[in-house]
Design an enzyme around this catalytic site. Structure first.
Site, PDB file in Angstrom:
ATOM      1  N   GLY A  50       0.877  -1.076   0.044  1.00  0.00           N
ATOM      2  CA  GLY A  50      -0.131  -0.056   0.072  1.00  0.00           C
ATOM      3  C   GLY A  50       0.954   1.276  -0.045  1.00  0.00           C
ATOM      4  CD  GLU A  51       2.472   6.161   0.419  1.00  0.00           C
ATOM      5  OE1 GLU A  51       3.601   6.405   0.092  1.00  0.00           O
ATOM      6  OE2 GLU A  51       2.103   6.764   1.688  1.00  0.00           O
ATOM      7  CB  SER A  52       5.156   3.235   4.065  1.00  0.00           C
ATOM      8  OG  SER A  52       5.519   4.382   3.315  1.00  0.00           O
ATOM      9  CB  CYS A  82       5.521  -3.586  -0.840  1.00  0.00           C
ATOM     10  SG  CYS A  82       5.708  -2.414  -2.214  1.00  0.00           S
ATOM     11  NE  ARG A 111       8.033   6.916   1.657  1.00  0.00           N
ATOM     12  CZ  ARG A 111       7.715   7.807   0.757  1.00  0.00           C
ATOM     13  NH1 ARG A 111       8.738   8.591   0.333  1.00  0.00           N
ATOM     14  NH2 ARG A 111       6.493   7.771   0.470  1.00  0.00           N
ATOM     15  CB  ILE A 139       3.947  -2.687  -7.431  1.00  0.00           C
ATOM     16  CG1 ILE A 139       3.440  -3.897  -7.911  1.00  0.00           C
ATOM     17  CG2 ILE A 139       3.059  -1.459  -7.541  1.00  0.00           C
ATOM     18  CD1 ILE A 139       2.174  -4.241  -7.628  1.00  0.00           C
ATOM     19  NE  ARG A 140       4.456   4.672  -5.561  1.00  0.00           N
ATOM     20  CZ  ARG A 140       3.501   4.777  -4.650  1.00  0.00           C
ATOM     21  NH1 ARG A 140       2.343   4.277  -4.566  1.00  0.00           N
ATOM     22  NH2 ARG A 140       3.993   5.573  -3.909  1.00  0.00           N
ATOM     23  CG  HIS A 175       3.188  -6.811  -3.567  1.00  0.00           C
ATOM     24  ND1 HIS A 175       2.312  -6.293  -2.822  1.00  0.00           N
ATOM     25  CD2 HIS A 175       4.151  -5.674  -3.913  1.00  0.00           C
ATOM     26  CE1 HIS A 175       2.720  -5.069  -2.728  1.00  0.00           C
ATOM     27  NE2 HIS A 175       3.552  -4.696  -3.398  1.00  0.00           N
ATOM     28  CD  GLU A 177       1.329  -9.492  -1.667  1.00  0.00           C
ATOM     29  OE1 GLU A 177       0.843  -8.212  -2.153  1.00  0.00           O
ATOM     30  OE2 GLU A 177       2.040  -9.892  -1.456  1.00  0.00           O
TER      31      GLU A 177
END
Length: 196
Positions: A50-52, A82, A111, A139-140, A175, A177
């Site tokens: 997600g976004e930390s 991530c 990051r 992903i990023r 990821h 998953e």
């Protein structure tokens, strides 16, 4: 007592459903965790991508920041992917203003180190303890700049550390998953089972 561990997935943001499916496939009872009472009922916890910075703010807002820190310090097994890896770092190289982490692994992370969303990629990753490469979706994704003496590097990609374990805390930049390959989740479920 049941030998099937109960593992929570922090359900504030990110690919929660995919982790719940992967944990169930790895023979765990998987539950979303949004409140301290739900955290108290699990044997281990997954921190999804997600976004930390958002996860950090929401964890404070939902009253989960300190309870998760306390459980990690007390030895609860945790796995972060991530943004979850960032949340498990003791130090972030380039934190956003006010960004906090749960900590748990003596590492410094960067990051978005592998680039922006449009530079996302998949790659086979050789992970210590897993016999053949796992498919990693980046992903990023962050990478680990450095690790302390207690942390064990489990995998690298292009020379950068992308999987780390310190005691009962596991983290990957990628990821698993999202791939249908549940072996990293199986590794984590075994860590939780061994802790019970």
């Amino acid at each position: 007592m049941s030998t099937t561990p109960v593992i929570g997935v922090l359900a504030l943001q990110g690919d929660v459903r995919e982790h719940l499916i992967a944990l169930a496939a790895a023979d765990a009872v998987a539950r979303p965790v949004r409140r301290p009472e739900e955290l108290a009922e699990v044997d281990g916890l997954v921190l999804p991508g997600g976004e930390s910075t958002t996860i950090s703010k929401l964890a404070v807002l939902f009253g989960l920041m300190e309870p998760i820190r306390e459980r990690i310090a007390a030895g609860m097994p945790v796995y972060g992917t991530c943004a979850g890896l960032i949340m498990l770092a003791d130090k972030i190289l380039d934190p956003r203003s006010g960004q906090e982490t749960f900590g748990g692994i003596d590492m410094i992370v960067r990051r978005n180190a592998f680039g922006r969303q449009n530079e996302s990629f998949e790659a086979g990753v050789t992970v210590a303890g897993i016999d053949t490469p796992v498919e990693g979706v980046f992903i990023r994704a962050p990478w680990v700049e450095s690790v302390g003496a207690e942390a064990e590097v489990l995998a690298r990609h292009d020379g950068h550390v992308v999987a780390v374990r310190q005691g009962k805390v596991l983290a990957t930049s990628f990821h698993p998953e999202l791939t249908g390959d549940h072996r990293v989740h199986e590794l984590f479920v075994e860590m939780v089972r061994a802790d019970r």
